[in-house]
Design a protein around this motif. Structure first.
Motif, PDB file in Angstrom:
ATOM      1  N   ARG A  38      -6.607   6.086  -6.031  1.00  0.00           N
ATOM      2  CA  ARG A  38      -7.002   7.494  -6.116  1.00  0.00           C
ATOM      3  C   ARG A  38      -6.981   7.996  -7.557  1.00  0.00           C
ATOM      4  N   ARG A  39      -5.909   7.666  -8.288  1.00  0.00           N
ATOM      5  CA  ARG A  39      -5.818   8.113  -9.689  1.00  0.00           C
ATOM      6  C   ARG A  39      -6.926   7.518 -10.547  1.00  0.00           C
ATOM      7  N   LEU A  40      -7.429   6.349 -10.146  1.00  0.00           N
ATOM      8  CA  LEU A  40      -8.525   5.714 -10.873  1.00  0.00           C
ATOM      9  C   LEU A  40      -9.889   6.287 -10.477  1.00  0.00           C
ATOM     10  N   GLY A  41      -9.901   7.260  -9.573  1.00  0.00           N
ATOM     11  CA  GLY A  41     -11.152   7.895  -9.164  1.00  0.00           C
ATOM     12  C   GLY A  41     -11.925   7.109  -8.126  1.00  0.00           C
ATOM     13  N   MET A  42     -11.237   6.206  -7.437  1.00  0.00           N
ATOM     14  CA  MET A  42     -11.908   5.393  -6.421  1.00  0.00           C
ATOM     15  C   MET A  42     -12.014   6.149  -5.104  1.00  0.00           C
ATOM     16  N   SER A  43     -12.984   5.741  -4.304  1.00  0.00           N
ATOM     17  CA  SER A  43     -13.179   6.280  -2.961  1.00  0.00           C
ATOM     18  C   SER A  43     -12.912   5.183  -1.947  1.00  0.00           C
ATOM     19  N   LYS A  44     -12.365   5.582  -0.810  1.00  0.00           N
ATOM     20  CA  LYS A  44     -12.116   4.619   0.269  1.00  0.00           C
ATOM     21  C   LYS A  44     -13.430   4.339   0.985  1.00  0.00           C
ATOM     22  N   ASP A  45     -13.830   3.055   0.967  1.00  0.00           N
ATOM     23  CA  ASP A  45     -15.077   2.645   1.614  1.00  0.00           C
ATOM     24  C   ASP A  45     -14.891   2.357   3.092  1.00  0.00           C
ATOM     25  N   GLY A  46     -13.733   1.814   3.454  1.00  0.00           N
ATOM     26  CA  GLY A  46     -13.502   1.477   4.846  1.00  0.00           C
ATOM     27  C   GLY A  46     -12.322   0.548   5.013  1.00  0.00           C
ATOM     28  N   VAL A  47     -12.160   0.075   6.247  1.00  0.00           N
ATOM     29  CA  VAL A  47     -11.051  -0.788   6.609  1.00  0.00           C
ATOM     30  C   VAL A  47     -11.601  -2.043   7.262  1.00  0.00           C
ATOM     31  N   LEU A  48     -11.134  -3.190   6.785  1.00  0.00           N
ATOM     32  CA  LEU A  48     -11.430  -4.462   7.449  1.00  0.00           C
ATOM     33  C   LEU A  48     -10.243  -4.732   8.373  1.00  0.00           C
ATOM     34  N   ARG A  49     -10.465  -4.575   9.654  1.00  0.00           N
ATOM     35  CA  ARG A  49      -9.376  -4.687  10.622  1.00  0.00           C
ATOM     36  C   ARG A  49      -8.924  -6.134  10.783  1.00  0.00           C
ATOM     37  N   GLU A  50      -7.607  -6.322  10.678  1.00  0.00           N
ATOM     38  CA  GLU A  50      -6.961  -7.622  10.888  1.00  0.00           C
ATOM     39  C   GLU A  50      -7.668  -8.751  10.136  1.00  0.00           C
ATOM     40  N   SER A  51      -8.080  -8.464   8.917  1.00  0.00           N
ATOM     41  CA  SER A  51      -8.874  -9.429   8.139  1.00  0.00           C
ATOM     42  C   SER A  51      -8.034 -10.341   7.247  1.00  0.00           C
ATOM     43  N   TYR A  52      -6.770 -10.013   7.058  1.00  0.00           N
ATOM     44  CA  TYR A  52      -5.951 -10.747   6.097  1.00  0.00           C
ATOM     45  C   TYR A  52      -4.744 -11.355   6.795  1.00  0.00           C
ATOM     46  N   LEU A  53      -4.722 -12.685   6.862  1.00  0.00           N
ATOM     47  CA  LEU A  53      -3.578 -13.393   7.431  1.00  0.00           C
ATOM     48  C   LEU A  53      -2.556 -13.603   6.319  1.00  0.00           C
TER      49      LEU A  53
END
Length: 186
Positions: A146-161
């Motif tokens: 947020r401090r870097l001025g980024m926007s949340k694009d979305g969520v990859l559900r259960e994508s990272y083991l």
């Protein structure tokens, strides 16, 4: 990229190379449990050989212009790093990441360091989009995005083991026009 002051006399961002594997391992050991809450680095860097191999992989990425790592130092001691895990000049996309030892948290070091690295990627390397992938529970990292001025694009559900459990990943991003507008405002 040589060492760059992070705005005070004691903090700087600079090269992190394979010959510094011993120092890097000691840094990971100091923050192993804290860093490992959301970052797989402590599972990869476990001894001097794996520390050297990790830094060598980034040296090879730098030589191929596909990634970068920079150490965050306070009073000359290594306390963290920022990375471009992926640097795809053809697509104009980079993925930034970071970690810190617990003793260095709360000083704005990651935000200031990431700002330097992202600015370099956008202005010097022509990157159009910088991504920040983060576990939704990693509130400090989301605050940096947020401090870097980024926007949340979305969520990859259960994508990272990670450590035997599936986790969601949020993707945050900033585009070059947004970055340049934000860095020249005010």
């Amino acid at each position: 990229m040589h060492a760059i002051s992070l705005g005070d006399d004691s903090a700087e961002l600079g090269p992190l190379e394979p010959w510094q594997a011993g120092e890097f391992l000691a840094h990971v050991d100091r923050g192993r449990e804290f860093i490992g809450r959301f970052n797989g680095l402590p599972d990869v860097v476990t001894d001097l050989e794996s520390s050297r191999a990790f830094l060598q992989s980034y040296a090879q990425r730098a030589a191929a212009d596909t990634g970068r790592i920079r150490g965050i130092r306070v009073d000359g001691g290594l306390v963290g790093a920022v990375v471009l895990r992926r640097l795809d000049l053809g697509q104009g996309i980079a993925e930034a990441g970071c970690w810190l030892e617990p003793a260095a948290v709360g000083r704005g070091l990651v935000t200031r360091s990431a700002r330097v690295l992202i600015d370099w990627a956008v202005r010097e390397r022509g990157i159009h989009r910088v991504e920040w992938w983060v576990c939704p529970e990693n509130e400090p990292s989301i605050a940096v995005a947020r401090r870097l001025g980024m926007s949340k694009d979305g969520v990859l559900r259960e994508s990272y083991l990670y450590r035997g459990k599936r986790h969601d990943e949020e993707i945050w991003s900033v585009t070059a026009p947004e970055w340049i507008r934000g860095s020249t405002a005010g």
